[in-house]
Design an enzyme around this catalytic site. Sequence first.
Site, PDB file in Angstrom:
ATOM      1  N   TRP A 132      42.248  10.540  28.722  1.00 43.20           N
ATOM      2  CA  TRP A 132      41.126  11.207  29.409  1.00 43.20           C
ATOM      3  C   TRP A 132      40.059  11.562  28.378  1.00 43.20           C
ATOM      4  O   TRP A 132      40.373  12.040  27.296  1.00 43.20           O
ATOM      5  CB  TRP A 132      41.635  12.453  30.118  1.00 43.20           C
ATOM      6  CG  TRP A 132      40.557  13.292  30.720  1.00 43.20           C
ATOM      7  CD1 TRP A 132      39.522  12.857  31.519  1.00 43.20           C
ATOM      8  CD2 TRP A 132      40.397  14.709  30.582  1.00 43.20           C
ATOM      9  NE1 TRP A 132      38.735  13.923  31.877  1.00 43.20           N
ATOM     10  CE2 TRP A 132      39.253  15.062  31.330  1.00 43.20           C
ATOM     11  CE3 TRP A 132      41.109  15.703  29.917  1.00 43.20           C
ATOM     12  CZ2 TRP A 132      38.788  16.385  31.411  1.00 43.20           C
ATOM     13  CZ3 TRP A 132      40.675  17.021  30.002  1.00 43.20           C
ATOM     14  CH2 TRP A 132      39.511  17.345  30.753  1.00 43.20           C
ATOM     15  N   ASP A 213      49.971  17.072  30.653  1.00 48.34           N
ATOM     16  CA  ASP A 213      48.717  17.348  31.357  1.00 48.34           C
ATOM     17  C   ASP A 213      48.941  16.902  32.801  1.00 48.34           C
ATOM     18  O   ASP A 213      49.072  15.711  33.070  1.00 48.34           O
ATOM     19  CB  ASP A 213      47.580  16.548  30.691  1.00 48.34           C
ATOM     20  CG  ASP A 213      46.247  16.808  31.370  1.00 48.34           C
ATOM     21  OD1 ASP A 213      45.221  16.324  30.853  1.00 48.34           O
ATOM     22  OD2 ASP A 213      46.225  17.488  32.420  1.00 48.34           O
ATOM     23  N   LYS A 249      41.899  18.349  41.896  1.00 43.13           N
ATOM     24  CA  LYS A 249      42.000  17.165  42.744  1.00 43.13           C
ATOM     25  C   LYS A 249      42.913  17.386  43.941  1.00 43.13           C
ATOM     26  O   LYS A 249      42.538  17.092  45.090  1.00 43.13           O
ATOM     27  CB  LYS A 249      42.518  15.967  41.933  1.00 43.13           C
ATOM     28  CG  LYS A 249      41.473  15.424  40.972  1.00 43.13           C
ATOM     29  CD  LYS A 249      41.438  16.240  39.699  1.00 43.13           C
ATOM     30  CE  LYS A 249      40.309  15.799  38.805  1.00 43.13           C
ATOM     31  NZ  LYS A 249      40.525  15.400  37.524  1.00 43.13           N
TER      32      LYS A 249
HETATM   33  C1  LIG Z   1      44.042  13.909  32.965  1.00 41.56           C
HETATM   34  C2  LIG Z   1      43.080  15.021  33.260  1.00 41.56           C
HETATM   35  N1  LIG Z   1      43.340  16.272  32.755  1.00 41.56           N
HETATM   36  C3  LIG Z   1      42.504  17.300  32.996  1.00 41.56           C
HETATM   37  C4  LIG Z   1      41.372  17.138  33.744  1.00 41.56           C
HETATM   38  C5  LIG Z   1      40.501  18.379  33.896  1.00 41.56           C
HETATM   39  O1  LIG Z   1      40.110  18.651  35.167  1.00 41.56           O
HETATM   40  P1  LIG Z   1      39.746  20.187  35.514  1.00 41.56           P
HETATM   41  O2  LIG Z   1      38.703  20.069  36.568  1.00 41.56           O
HETATM   42  O3  LIG Z   1      39.250  20.866  34.283  1.00 41.56           O
HETATM   43  O4  LIG Z   1      40.998  20.775  36.011  1.00 41.56           O
HETATM   44  C6  LIG Z   1      41.025  15.861  34.268  1.00 41.56           C
HETATM   45  C7  LIG Z   1      39.769  15.635  35.027  1.00 41.56           C
HETATM   46  N2  LIG Z   1      39.299  14.482  35.161  1.00 41.56           N
HETATM   47  C8  LIG Z   1      38.138  14.060  35.871  1.00 41.56           C
HETATM   48  C9  LIG Z   1      36.926  14.974  35.798  1.00 41.56           C
HETATM   49  C10 LIG Z   1      36.547  15.341  34.401  1.00 41.56           C
HETATM   50  O5  LIG Z   1      36.381  14.430  33.550  1.00 41.56           O
HETATM   51  O6  LIG Z   1      36.431  16.541  34.144  1.00 41.56           O
HETATM   52  C11 LIG Z   1      37.765  12.632  35.422  1.00 41.56           C
HETATM   53  O7  LIG Z   1      38.502  12.061  34.582  1.00 41.56           O
HETATM   54  O8  LIG Z   1      36.793  12.087  35.969  1.00 41.56           O
HETATM   55  C12 LIG Z   1      41.918  14.806  34.042  1.00 41.56           C
HETATM   56  O9  LIG Z   1      41.683  13.577  34.548  1.00 41.56           O
END
Ligand SMILES: Cc1[nH+]cc(COP(=O)(O)O)c(/C=N/[C@@H](CC(=O)O)C(=O)O)c1O
Length: 401
Positions: A132, A213, A249
């Site tokens: 990520w 994660d 999500k």
């Molecule tokens: C693997 C992974 N870990 C953590 C997050 C963090 O999300 P949060 O909203 O802080 O709980 C994301 C978010 N991924 C999507 C959005 C981003 O990049 O923030 C993405 O990969 O598009 C992940 O894909």
Amino acid sequence: VSRFEGIPMAPPDPILGVSEAFKADTSDVKLNLGVGAYRTEELQPYVLNVVKKAENLMLERGDNKEYLPIEGLAAFNKATAELLLGAGNPAIKQQRVATVQGLSGTGSLRLGAALIERYFAGAKVLISAPTWGNHKNIFNDARVPWSEYRYYDPKTVGLDFEGMIEDIKSAPEGSFVVLHGCAHNPTGIDPTPEQWEKIADVIQEKNHIPFFDVAYQGFASGSLDEDAASVRLFVARGMEVLVAQSYSKNLGLYAERIGAINVISSSPESAARVKSQLKRLARPMYSNPPVHGARIVADVVGNPVLFNEWKAEMEMMAGRIKNVRQQLYNSITSKDNSGKDWSFILKQIGMFSFTGLNKDQSDNMTNKWHVYMTKDGRISLAGLSLAKCEYLADAIIDSYH
Ligand SMILES: Cc1[nH+]cc(COP(=O)(O)O)c(/C=N/[C@@H](CC(=O)O)C(=O)O)c1O
């Protein structure tokens, strides 16, 4: 002359910056397959029904806006640990789980990174290649050194399992290994249960500490338990584990910033000490976390009717993405007569498809076809509708050849 003139303009974020470029595009065929955020078949953001019901309950109850404790809402911390490990998990019964509500997945990873920086001087963090986009930023800003373990094999468009094991084995003893609990981002390629067993073996052999994660629990397969199987396997072995969780999500709470950092340790005493130090790190960072999202999760999980409805909505979201994945595969294979094997699209799991398109090809997708995606070749299927699969198939075939 401004005293801030020495501050350079930062580049747009590789993932979140794509949405900004998408918004600026005036084309009526544009498609935003960048940020990993669920959209309906009508390509609109989706607020889950259970979230609206939980919010109505809050209004009826007249909940106040008092500060939460530094560690967050107790009912949320209880619910989130039980969702992750299963309510009857011995680690929970033995009070070996330190849970602190975090600012979603990102903030929880950052709190975990700050704990590593403060109490594991010199320890290295291993992250998958690729991973990520924000993992490197988080560990860089927490001043925790990292290196990569092999993960994606472009030749097989699959997992380089031997390379992964070799790199984890050759890392300094006591390293932290960042693992995606399910729905690996950006590849969509997850280890099999047998491979997870071998990954746990090598981590135990080397006294490494796994740092999971978990950003897609229940969203990848549609089942909360299935998507937590890898974490539960490691905990069942008695391993000490860090787990960052996100409800962006699976409960659609993106902007509520609700998640948690869980540290499963071998004794209740060390769990208590870890929790006290996580609080010590959080207080000067943001003091205490936002209440709204925590109450929604606690209310949905705590109410059997709402919990069952949430599970049904997760299956619906996961189901829509699986349908779109299949439809995209059908559209591409019905048009492309190059003989290329596109089956990787069906084998990948979760929100993303790692297309293998390189940077120039991804640029073509955007410049010629108005398809917005990250430059590593990842497309978010959550932003795709069945109706748009034909168009996307044309764009991908044109960009590949
Ligand atoms: C693997 C992974 N870990 C953590 C997050 C963090 O999300 P949060 O909203 O802080 O709980 C994301 C978010 N991924 C999507 C959005 C981003 O990049 O923030 C993405 O990969 O598009 C992940 O894909």
